[in-house]
Structure formats: C-alpha cells, structure tokens
Design an enzyme around this catalytic site. Structure first.
Site, PDB file in Angstrom:
ATOM      1  N   TYR A 142       0.828  -1.214   0.000  1.00 24.05           N
ATOM      2  CA  TYR A 142       0.000   0.000   0.000  1.00 24.05           C
ATOM      3  C   TYR A 142       0.862   1.264   0.000  1.00 24.05           C
ATOM      4  O   TYR A 142       0.480   2.274  -0.559  1.00 24.05           O
ATOM      5  CB  TYR A 142      -0.883   0.038   1.253  1.00 24.05           C
ATOM      6  CG  TYR A 142      -2.226  -0.621   1.108  1.00 24.05           C
ATOM      7  CD1 TYR A 142      -2.327  -1.953   0.717  1.00 24.05           C
ATOM      8  CD2 TYR A 142      -3.396   0.075   1.399  1.00 24.05           C
ATOM      9  CE1 TYR A 142      -3.559  -2.561   0.625  1.00 24.05           C
ATOM     10  CE2 TYR A 142      -4.631  -0.531   1.300  1.00 24.05           C
ATOM     11  CZ  TYR A 142      -4.721  -1.847   0.914  1.00 24.05           C
ATOM     12  OH  TYR A 142      -5.945  -2.441   0.825  1.00 24.05           O
ATOM     13  N   LYS A 188       3.283 -15.262   1.957  1.00 25.15           N
ATOM     14  CA  LYS A 188       3.463 -15.990   0.690  1.00 25.15           C
ATOM     15  C   LYS A 188       4.958 -16.254   0.545  1.00 25.15           C
ATOM     16  O   LYS A 188       5.607 -15.887  -0.446  1.00 25.15           O
ATOM     17  CB  LYS A 188       2.884 -15.154  -0.466  1.00 25.15           C
ATOM     18  CG  LYS A 188       2.806 -15.875  -1.787  1.00 25.15           C
ATOM     19  CD  LYS A 188       1.771 -16.998  -1.832  1.00 25.15           C
ATOM     20  CE  LYS A 188       1.855 -17.744  -3.150  1.00 25.15           C
ATOM     21  NZ  LYS A 188       1.026 -18.965  -3.191  1.00 25.15           N
ATOM     22  N   ASP A 220      -2.856 -18.152   0.159  1.00 24.07           N
ATOM     23  CA  ASP A 220      -3.869 -18.851  -0.653  1.00 24.07           C
ATOM     24  C   ASP A 220      -4.538 -19.951   0.168  1.00 24.07           C
ATOM     25  O   ASP A 220      -5.762 -20.109   0.170  1.00 24.07           O
ATOM     26  CB  ASP A 220      -3.258 -19.390  -1.960  1.00 24.07           C
ATOM     27  CG  ASP A 220      -1.943 -20.143  -1.758  1.00 24.07           C
ATOM     28  OD1 ASP A 220      -1.380 -20.096  -0.651  1.00 24.07           O
ATOM     29  OD2 ASP A 220      -1.483 -20.788  -2.725  1.00 24.07           O
ATOM     30  N   ASP A 244      -6.238  -7.046   4.203  1.00 28.18           N
ATOM     31  CA  ASP A 244      -7.391  -6.382   3.598  1.00 28.18           C
ATOM     32  C   ASP A 244      -8.316  -7.430   2.993  1.00 28.18           C
ATOM     33  O   ASP A 244      -9.525  -7.445   3.233  1.00 28.18           O
ATOM     34  CB  ASP A 244      -6.902  -5.402   2.517  1.00 28.18           C
ATOM     35  CG  ASP A 244      -8.054  -4.695   1.836  1.00 28.18           C
ATOM     36  OD1 ASP A 244      -8.953  -4.215   2.560  1.00 28.18           O
ATOM     37  OD2 ASP A 244      -8.078  -4.630   0.593  1.00 28.18           O
ATOM     38  N   ASP A 248     -12.124  -9.095   4.689  1.00 27.46           N
ATOM     39  CA  ASP A 248     -13.421  -9.059   4.000  1.00 27.46           C
ATOM     40  C   ASP A 248     -14.000 -10.467   3.914  1.00 27.46           C
ATOM     41  O   ASP A 248     -15.184 -10.686   4.152  1.00 27.46           O
ATOM     42  CB  ASP A 248     -13.277  -8.494   2.569  1.00 27.46           C
ATOM     43  CG  ASP A 248     -13.659  -7.026   2.478  1.00 27.46           C
ATOM     44  OD1 ASP A 248     -13.298  -6.269   3.396  1.00 27.46           O
ATOM     45  OD2 ASP A 248     -14.320  -6.636   1.486  1.00 27.46           O
TER      46      ASP A 248
END
Ligand code: IPM
Ligand code: MN
Length: 356
Positions: A142, A188, A220, A244, A248
């Site tokens: 970000y 990751k 993942d 983020d 959600d």
C-alpha cells in the site's frame, strides 16, 4: 468530570447515518456516568474533497491528533472514482492512517448466535467462531516506494522493514495472550522474499512469547481454510494487502459485513470504524445497519478509554436487540420480528444501554 475528546469523521454515503446512531448510543452510555464525551466533527473523504479540494484537510489531521480517539464512518463513492489517486477519498484515509501511525488494525470476527443462519456457510462450520485478524496497516505494498504507472507498464513495491514486522508481530502475540494463545502468521513465503523476511522476523519475535503457539500459512491456503474451518483460527497475523482481503472474507463468516467493527491503533490516538464501506447505493434511505459502527464505538471505549463496563453494556445491548428480533433490512431474513430503520435500531440499543 472526566472528559473524553472524540474526533468524529462521518464521511460519505451511509457514513453520517451510522455515525449518528453510534453517538446516540455513546450519549446513553455517558448519561449518569462520571465522564462525558466531547465530539468534534472533521471532514475526510469525498465530501472533504468537494468542500476543500483535499480528501484529508490539514485541520482534520490536527484535530484528530488533539483528540483522545477518532470515530469514523465510511468514505468513497463512484462520484470520485475518476479523480487522480491522491485526490480520491481512499487516499484521505490512507494518509490519516500514516499520519496517526496506526500500524495495527484489529478486525475481530464473532458469530452472533441469533444470526447464525445469515451466514452463507453452514451452521456447524461457523458456530462459536471467535477470531481476530491482525492486519499491518501502514506498510507493505500500500505504501511501498517506488510506485509508478505509465502507458506501457506499472508497478508497486511490497516492502517491510524489520521494525515494522516486529511491532505488528508483538501486537499479535500480546493480543493472543488475552485470547486462546495461538497466532497464525499468513504470508506468501514460498514465492516472495518480503514474505520470507516477514516469516523470519515473526519467528524471532515469537521467542519472547513461549506461551503462544505460532503457526504459518500461505495466504492462498489461509483463504481456503477460512471458509473450510474458521474455528481453527485465533489470531491471524498478516500484512497490509493480505489482511485487507482476508478480513473481507472473514467478515462473511458472521453473515453480514454490516456487523463487524475495527480498531486501528499504534500511535497515540486510535481510530475506530466499521469494516464495511460507504454503500452509496443505499445512502439516505434509512436502511443502513448501524451495528458495526456502534460496535466500533464499544471498541473505542475499551481500547482508548479503558471503560470496559460501558463497552460491555453496549455489547450486551446489541445482543439483546438481535435476541428480540429487531433487524435492519440486510439481515431481515434471519429471525426478524420487526424490520427497523437505521435510527430505530440506534434508539433501541441506546434504550437498552440506559436501562442496562
Ligand atoms: C479497508 C478499506 C481500505 C483499505 C480502502 C478504503 C483504502 O478497504 O479499510 O479495508 O484498502 O485499507
Ligand atoms: Mn478493505
């Protein structure tokens, strides 16, 4: 009398409607208590851009820094989608996070028994879920530099420094100590150097918390595990963009994104906001669910002011409201005795708080 100074940012879309209900409930909490709230309103987001030409006016930053906490609704909307990146409502929020050094974002996910059927997942899978997504909020892709976009290509930079990983990891381990003492760090590391680094640093920090069990998961797999068996998680520690996305996803475990609060902390002043967006499609209709925002106000009482009893009162009032079958439209198919407007829900919760 003790006074808590709250910077209020209503924002765009449904922001003003839901914040008004949170204030109603806060007023009910403070009535007859030994403290009072002072509210000061500031602009941020699309509305701020329309009025001042800047989605985060300086006055807002100064006002927030001079407060004890920030209560925030939501920002954004199609109207501002084509503005240059630094003028978009989202950039106001990102800059405020940076300015206030809000590097730790707490996103707790709980399942309200009363709404268990509202989730798209099976009851057996989600019953009793109680997890916390601990998202790093002021670093990673970000904010990483360099970043660029031109005609032929574009890039962003995912970068984490040791200090950044250490402080968010500590936050996660501290939180785990007060919960089930499990941290799952999500990265990751099988592909990205930045993730391998993240993992190495987290392992280092974990040595200071021998009571906490640390596991690691690739992002993942974590996305899959969250819907397969969310009960396996206690604290999920992860970077900005993974957090983020996963938060959600995790919010749907509870049935509606309109229910979940969040707290962003780290600097001297914390920011409390619902995890949902500004929902411009339903703004002004009086149907928005104010529970996430009211619940964020409760987190503010707990984290920023240490007013645990007052926070418990609000949490109990929300549960009672759901128990009694009062619902906004988004969750009206699940055990609703009465479908209520945004303001009615706020008033009922405020009333329970006053009596409770
Ligand atoms: C969130 C939002 C923000 C983010 C946007 C509005 C900048 O999606 O708080 O999760 O991506 O952090
Ligand atoms: Mn988001």
């Amino acid at each position: 009398m003790k006074k808590y100074k709250i910077a209020v940012i209503k924002g765009d879309g449904i922001g003003p409607e839901i914040i008004d209900e949170a204030i109603k409930v806060l007023d009910a909490v403070s009535a007859g208590s030994e403290y009072e709230f002072e509210y000061n309103e500031y602009l941020m987001g699309g509305d701020a851009y329309d009025i001042t030409g800047d989605p985060l006016p300086d006055e807002t930053v100064v006002g927030c820094k001079e407060s004890d906490a920030v209560l925030f609704g939501a920002i954004g909307g199609e109207k501002w989608d084509n503005l240059p990146r630094d003028k978009r409502p989202e950039s106001g929020l990102l800059r405020l996070r940076e300015q206030l050094e809000l590097y730790a974002n707490f996103r707790p996910v709980k399942v309200y028994d009363e709404l268990i059927d509202a989730s798209s997942l099976k009851k057996e899978v989600i019953e009793g879920v109680d997890l916390l997504v601990m998202r790093e909020l002021t670093g990673g892709i970000y904010f990483g530099k360099p970043r660029q976009k031109n005609e032929d290509s574009a890039f962003n930079t995912m970068i984490y420094t040791k200090d950044e990983v250490v402080r968010i990891a500590k936050m996660a381990f501290e939180a785990a100590l007060k919960r089930d003492k499990k941290v799952c760090s999500v990265d990751k590391a099988n592909v990205l150097e930045v993730s391998q680094f993240w993992r190495d640093v987290v392992i280092e920090v974990a040595k200071g918390y021998p009571e906490v069990t640390l596991t690691h998961m690739y992002v993942d797999n974590a996305a899959m595990q969250l819907v397969r068996d969310p009960k396996q998680f206690d604290v999920i520690l992860t970077g900005n963009i993974f957090g983020d996305i996963l938060s959600d996803e995790a919010s749907m475990i509870s049935g509606s994104i309109g229910l979940l609060p969040s707290a962003s902390v780290g600097g001297s002043v914390g920011l409390y906001e619902p995890i949902h967006g500004s929902a411009p499609d339903i703004a002004g209709q009086g149907i928005a669910n104010p529970i996430a925002t009211i619940s964020s106000a409760s987190l503010m009482l707990r984290f920023a002011f240490g007013e645990e009893k007052a926070a418990d009162k609000i949490d109990r009032a929300i549960t009672k409201l759901l128990d009694e079958g009062y619902r906004t439209k988004d969750i009206s198919s699940y055990g609703a005795k009465e479908v209520c407007s945004t303001t009615e829900i706020g008033s009922i919760i405020a009333d329970y708080v006053s009596k409770g």
